[in-house]
Write a protein that holds these residues in place. Structure first.
Motif, PDB file in Angstrom:
ATOM      1  N   HIS A  33       0.818  -1.215   0.000  1.00 47.36           N
ATOM      2  CA  HIS A  33       0.000   0.000   0.000  1.00 47.36           C
ATOM      3  C   HIS A  33       0.850   1.262   0.000  1.00 47.36           C
ATOM      4  O   HIS A  33       0.500   2.263  -0.638  1.00 47.36           O
ATOM      5  CB  HIS A  33      -0.943   0.004   1.204  1.00 47.36           C
ATOM      6  CG  HIS A  33      -0.258   0.146   2.520  1.00 47.36           C
ATOM      7  ND1 HIS A  33       0.506  -0.864   3.077  1.00 47.36           N
ATOM      8  CD2 HIS A  33      -0.185   1.196   3.384  1.00 47.36           C
ATOM      9  CE1 HIS A  33       0.998  -0.455   4.231  1.00 47.36           C
ATOM     10  NE2 HIS A  33       0.599   0.786   4.443  1.00 47.36           N
ATOM     11  N   GLU A  42      -5.013   3.362  -0.267  1.00 50.54           N
ATOM     12  CA  GLU A  42      -5.621   3.069   1.021  1.00 50.54           C
ATOM     13  C   GLU A  42      -5.640   1.555   1.264  1.00 50.54           C
ATOM     14  O   GLU A  42      -6.143   0.809   0.430  1.00 50.54           O
ATOM     15  CB  GLU A  42      -7.049   3.624   1.046  1.00 50.54           C
ATOM     16  CG  GLU A  42      -7.837   3.291   2.287  1.00 50.54           C
ATOM     17  CD  GLU A  42      -7.209   3.847   3.542  1.00 50.54           C
ATOM     18  OE1 GLU A  42      -7.131   3.093   4.533  1.00 50.54           O
ATOM     19  OE2 GLU A  42      -6.800   5.024   3.534  1.00 50.54           O
ATOM     20  N   LYS A  70      -8.539  -2.929  -5.348  1.00 58.92           N
ATOM     21  CA  LYS A  70      -8.397  -1.485  -5.472  1.00 58.92           C
ATOM     22  C   LYS A  70      -7.707  -1.078  -6.775  1.00 58.92           C
ATOM     23  O   LYS A  70      -6.791  -1.752  -7.251  1.00 58.92           O
ATOM     24  CB  LYS A  70      -7.617  -0.941  -4.279  1.00 58.92           C
ATOM     25  CG  LYS A  70      -8.285  -1.236  -2.949  1.00 58.92           C
ATOM     26  CD  LYS A  70      -7.529  -0.644  -1.794  1.00 58.92           C
ATOM     27  CE  LYS A  70      -8.195  -1.002  -0.468  1.00 58.92           C
ATOM     28  NZ  LYS A  70      -9.564  -0.478  -0.374  1.00 58.92           N
TER      29      LYS A  70
END
Length: 227
Positions: free
Chosen positions: A86, A92, A112
């Protein structure tokens, strides 16, 4: 070796020196031709100990793979004790892998967008007390089976194999393993132990990537090796 960060990670990879950029592409090609199969190719990246550049290497190669036309790539942070994916791509981390495996959210909630075309990521989500049990669970296995239908490559960023046993389930899930070593830091003894650990787990070693080689040695052709 360059670190990709932010939503322009692909652009930053392009801005690396020609030699480094070509080395990532060479590693990408070697990986592609080392796994002969139809469907999704799953590659685990590991190292002997912490600080050898495993996450930097796996994320940059994930970007290089995604830059191929029509290639969908997913990188999963499987280092649930010291997660770094990340921060490497500045996204996030919540919710993430641990949240999904604990049935706190749906699969689509943890996949993501990285800002790089064709590259998605699953981050850690939370640091659990039982990472090895989560990674070896039936839920993890079933999740990977579902993800194989959606992506052409899945990259597992796993913990160092000489530190914890958490990497073993992902080695078993993968089609091959890449060992990342740091020049003048990783010892031959540690590398041999890493190799033996991977083979005992039934893993196929695709090659070794050496990073942090001094530029003077890079000019001699040793900057980034994939054998």
């Amino acid at each position: 070796m360059g670190i990709i960060k932010g939503n322009n990670a692909g652009e930053q990879l392009n801005n690396l020196s020609f030699q480094i950029r070509e080395s990532y592409k060479m590693a990408r090609t070697s990986i592609a031709y080392s796994i002969i199969k139809k469907g999704c190719k799953k590659v685990a990246f590991t190292s002997s100990t912490k600080g050898e550049g495993k996450t930097i290497t796996s994320t940059n190669i994930a970007v290089a793979l995604a830059q191929q036309v029509g290639t969908r790539v997913l990188i999963i942070d499987c280092d649930l004790r010291r997660p770094r994916v990340h921060s490497a791509i500045n996204i996030e981390p919540f919710p993430g892998l641990a949240n999904y495996l604990n049935e706190e959210c749906q699969l689509d909630d943890i996949i993501k967008d990285t800002g790089v075309d064709n590259l998605s990521a699953i981050c850690f989500g939370a640091i659990p007390p039982n990472p090895s049990e989560l990674l070896s669970s039936d839920s993890m296995h079933e999740m990977i089976k579902e993800l194989e239908k959606r992506f052409d490559y899945i990259i597992f960023d796993t913990p160092p194999v000489n530190v914890v046993i958490d990497a073993v389930p992902m080695i078993k899930e993968s089609d091959g393993v890449v060992i990342v070593v740091r020049d003048k830091t990783t010892t031959y003894a540690n590398l041999n132990r890493t190799k033996e650990s991977i083979l005992r787990a039934g893993g196929k070693i695709l090659g070794v990537i050496i990073n942090r080689v001094k530029s003077s040695e890079a000019k001699k052709g040793y900057y980034y090796q994939y054998k």
